[in-house]
Motif scaffolding. Structure first.
Motif, PDB file in Angstrom:
ATOM      1  N   VAL A  72      -5.729   9.455   3.761  1.00  8.70           N
ATOM      2  CA  VAL A  72      -5.071   8.825   2.622  1.00  8.70           C
ATOM      3  C   VAL A  72      -3.791   9.573   2.265  1.00  8.70           C
ATOM      4  N   MET A  80      -0.239   7.726   0.934  1.00  6.62           N
ATOM      5  CA  MET A  80      -0.207   7.535  -0.519  1.00  6.62           C
ATOM      6  C   MET A  80       1.183   7.826  -1.071  1.00  6.62           C
ATOM      7  N   VAL A  87      -8.151   6.648   6.000  1.00  3.81           N
ATOM      8  CA  VAL A  87      -7.428   5.428   5.641  1.00  3.81           C
ATOM      9  C   VAL A  87      -8.319   4.203   5.838  1.00  3.81           C
ATOM     10  N   ARG A 145      -4.684  -1.907  -5.637  1.00  5.62           N
ATOM     11  CA  ARG A 145      -4.229  -0.519  -5.774  1.00  5.62           C
ATOM     12  C   ARG A 145      -5.431   0.404  -5.882  1.00  5.62           C
ATOM     13  N   ILE A 183      -2.381   4.357  -3.699  1.00  6.24           N
ATOM     14  CA  ILE A 183      -2.193   3.559  -2.488  1.00  6.24           C
ATOM     15  C   ILE A 183      -2.195   2.105  -2.902  1.00  6.24           C
ATOM     16  N   ASP A 207       1.085  -0.588   1.008  1.00  5.55           N
ATOM     17  CA  ASP A 207       1.080   0.653   1.797  1.00  5.55           C
ATOM     18  C   ASP A 207       0.151   0.518   2.999  1.00  5.55           C
TER      19      ASP A 207
END
Length: 139
Positions: free
Chosen positions: A5, A9, A87, A101, A114, A118
């Motif tokens: 992440v 991010m 991820v 989000r 995130i 993204d």
């Protein structure tokens, strides 16, 4: 391809207190050219508010908005991830819970966010959402 992440991010997200006025939050969103802010109290994540939340939960009710706190507009039940999470886990949460989000937290403190965009840029670069998310914002 990013694995954690932290690699995708947006670090240092914009934060406000629950007592911030919805007017101040909307102006901050405009200034920062963002659609969401995190609501933090005593350093800990308490909620998330989007531009849509301000419209649907505050403006659509009518009446004066000047003294309304952002706590009246924010979502408080949040799904979160940590910077060290995979991820794929974030993508699974977004898909499975239909959220746009995900706040990124360490020890209850927000360190990033995130967005659906993204994830699209990272995992589906040829998609329309990826193209839109990677484009310069309209001003």
């Amino acid at each position: 391809m990013a694995q954690q992440v932290r690699d995708i991010m947006t670090a240092d997200p914009v934060v406000v207190t629950p007592h911030a006025s919805v007017i101040d939050v909307a102006q901050r969103m405009r200034t920062e050219d963002i659609g969401s802010v995190l609501v933090v109290e005593d350093g800990a994540l308490r909620g998330l508010v989007t531009d849509r939340d301000l419209v649907v939960r505050i403006l659509a009710e009518g009446g004066a908005v000047t003294d309304r706190p952002v706590s009246e507009a924010c979502s408080e039940e949040l799904l979160t991830v940590t910077p060290d999470d995979d991820v794929r886990q974030a993508l699974s949460l977004v898909r499975g819970r239909a959220v746009r989000r995900l706040p990124v937290v360490e020890n209850e403190r927000p360190v990033g966010i995130i967005s659906l965009g993204d994830l699209a840029v990272e995992r589906d670069p040829g998609s329309a959402l990826s193209d839109i998310s990677a484009a310069a914002p309209n001003t």
